[in-house]
Design an enzyme around this catalytic site. Structure first.
Site, PDB file in Angstrom:
ATOM      1  N   ASP A   1       0.842  -1.202   0.000  1.00  0.00           N
ATOM      2  CA  ASP A   1       0.000   0.000   0.000  1.00  0.00           C
ATOM      3  C   ASP A   1       0.878   1.253   0.000  1.00  0.00           C
ATOM      4  O   ASP A   1       0.380   2.375  -0.104  1.00  0.00           O
ATOM      5  CB  ASP A   1      -1.008  -0.001   1.158  1.00  0.00           C
ATOM      6  CG  ASP A   1      -0.358   0.049   2.527  1.00  0.00           C
ATOM      7  OD1 ASP A   1       0.888  -0.057   2.617  1.00  0.00           O
ATOM      8  OD2 ASP A   1      -1.099   0.206   3.520  1.00  0.00           O
ATOM      9  N   SER A   2       2.217   1.048   0.079  1.00  0.00           N
ATOM     10  CA  SER A   2       3.149   2.161  -0.131  1.00  0.00           C
ATOM     11  C   SER A   2       2.936   2.785  -1.507  1.00  0.00           C
ATOM     12  O   SER A   2       3.395   3.895  -1.759  1.00  0.00           O
ATOM     13  CB  SER A   2       4.597   1.674  -0.006  1.00  0.00           C
ATOM     14  OG  SER A   2       4.821   0.543  -0.818  1.00  0.00           O
TER      15      SER A   2
ATOM     16  N   GLU B   1       8.880  -4.005  10.761  1.00  0.00           N
ATOM     17  CA  GLU B   1       9.361  -2.736  10.188  1.00  0.00           C
ATOM     18  C   GLU B   1       9.790  -1.770  11.293  1.00  0.00           C
ATOM     19  O   GLU B   1       9.111  -1.616  12.316  1.00  0.00           O
ATOM     20  CB  GLU B   1       8.235  -2.091   9.347  1.00  0.00           C
ATOM     21  CG  GLU B   1       8.638  -0.735   8.765  1.00  0.00           C
ATOM     22  CD  GLU B   1       7.700  -0.223   7.689  1.00  0.00           C
ATOM     23  OE1 GLU B   1       6.742  -0.926   7.315  1.00  0.00           O
ATOM     24  OE2 GLU B   1       7.944   0.902   7.213  1.00  0.00           O
TER      25      GLU B   1
ATOM     26  N   GLU C   1      -1.547  -5.204   8.565  1.00  0.00           N
ATOM     27  CA  GLU C   1      -0.827  -4.613   9.692  1.00  0.00           C
ATOM     28  C   GLU C   1      -1.562  -4.886  11.004  1.00  0.00           C
ATOM     29  O   GLU C   1      -2.791  -4.893  11.041  1.00  0.00           O
ATOM     30  CB  GLU C   1      -0.692  -3.096   9.481  1.00  0.00           C
ATOM     31  CG  GLU C   1       0.121  -2.752   8.250  1.00  0.00           C
ATOM     32  CD  GLU C   1       0.294  -1.250   8.027  1.00  0.00           C
ATOM     33  OE1 GLU C   1      -0.032  -0.454   8.939  1.00  0.00           O
ATOM     34  OE2 GLU C   1       0.753  -0.885   6.931  1.00  0.00           O
TER      35      GLU C   1
HETATM   36  O1  KIV Z   1       3.504  -1.122   1.694  1.00  0.00           O
HETATM   37  C1  KIV Z   1       4.676  -1.505   1.722  1.00  0.00           C
HETATM   38  O2  KIV Z   1       5.483  -1.272   0.799  1.00  0.00           O
HETATM   39  C2  KIV Z   1       5.104  -2.256   2.890  1.00  0.00           C
HETATM   40  C3  KIV Z   1       6.544  -2.614   3.009  1.00  0.00           C
HETATM   41  C4  KIV Z   1       7.390  -1.434   3.162  1.00  0.00           C
HETATM   42  C5  KIV Z   1       6.782  -3.635   4.043  1.00  0.00           C
HETATM   43  O3  KIV Z   1       4.315  -2.569   3.717  1.00  0.00           O
END
Ligand code: KIV
Length: 288
Positions: free
Chosen positions: A50-51, A192, A121
């Site tokens: 979701d980044s 993380e 998460e």
């Molecule tokens: O959304 C993401 O890219 C992540 C990673 C950084 C672990 O959750």
């Protein structure tokens, strides 16, 4: 002849079995081009994180990306993945409202997105949800520590579990979170933004593989954001990122050359034309 881990398609059981045997590699990917590159390079798991809300969509945090948008990107990545395991990240509020919602949305990630598993998460608070997903055969990766969907509670993207940092018991809570996710059936856990020594302690304490990002060298695997690894971003780069290339600068220079050549009537040249073009001078006169 048995196929080696590096050659065979990566599966959920193969990830589980890797603990103590080999380091796992995970990289984010948001489209088919990046998925193909990373898959060919031998990455084990492609995370449609979701980044993408920040990296692709340009938002300040990950909270705004929708389930439909995540599925759209996951489908593209799944098309480009041959060997790697595709992990669909569950966006904010797609799984927190109720386990029933979580099953419906995670199911869409598998059915419509083509992911093999999902990531979400949370720790103890998500254990019931993880168990429900696992119960309907949706494999789950947990994510603890610096959880970006909790950005407002944390007051920013801050390292978690520092000694004397996040209040008493923060380290113990993270250990309990990891244990709760494992007991609920998660087959791996992303850790993380925690001190390296805590990343190692959690890794030693559980039987499923841990995949670290800013959690030191002793987790069972590592994950990074593809745009960071390739140096495509100008934005703030966290301490835990290693830029293996500076493709952003290379791309910008290439585009500057293209703009210059079009303005200077160098591109397209004869080799790019379907029939012989007029002389450069003629083209300039014809335009004036
Ligand atoms: O959304 C993401 O890219 C992540 C990673 C950084 C672990 O959750």
């Amino acid at each position: 002849m048995a196929t080696s881990f590096e050659e065979a398609k990566v599966t959920v059981p193969a990830v589980l079995d890797s603990k103590g045997e080999r380091k796992l590699t995970m990289l984010t990917a948001y489209d088919c081009t990046m998925a193909k590159l990373a898959d060919r390079a031998g990455v084990d798991m492609l995370l449609v994180g979701d980044s993408l809300a920040m990296v692709v969509q340009g938002n300040e945090n990950t909270l705004g990306v929708t389930m439909d948008e995540m599925i759209y990107h996951t489908r593209m990545v799944a098309r480009g993945a041959d060997r790697a395991l595709v992990v669909g990240d569950m966006p904010f509020l797609s799984y927190q409202v109720s386990p029933v919602d979580a099953v419906a949305n995670a199911g869409r990630m598998i059915k419509e997105g083509g992911a093999a598993c999902v990531k979400l998460e949370g720790g103890i608070n998500m254990a019931e949800t993880v168990a429900r997903l696992v119960d309907v055969d949706i494999p789950v990766i947990g994510h603890i520590g610096l959880t970006p969907q909790s950005v407002h509670r944390m007051g920013g993207h801050k390292v978690q579990g520092r000694k004397g940092g996040d209040g008493p018991g923060a380290r113990e809570r993270l250990l309990q979170d990891a244990a709760a996710l494992q007991d609920a059936g998660a087959f791996a856990i992303v850790i993380e933004g925690v001190p390296a020594e805590l990343g190692a302690t959690i890794t030693d304490a559980i039987d499923v593989p841990t995949i670290g990002i800013g959690a030191g060298p002793d987790t069972d695997g590592q994950v990074l954001v593809c745009n960071d690894v390739l140096g495509l971003e100008d934005r703030f780069v966290p301490k835990f990122v290693k830029r293996y290339a500076e493709l952003g600068k290379i791309a910008e220079n290439a585009i500057v050359s293209y703009v210059d050549e079009v303005r200077g009537e160098v591109f397209p040249g004869p080799e790019h034309c379907f029939s012989a073009p007029r002389a450069v001078g003629n083209r300039k006169r014809a335009a004036s």
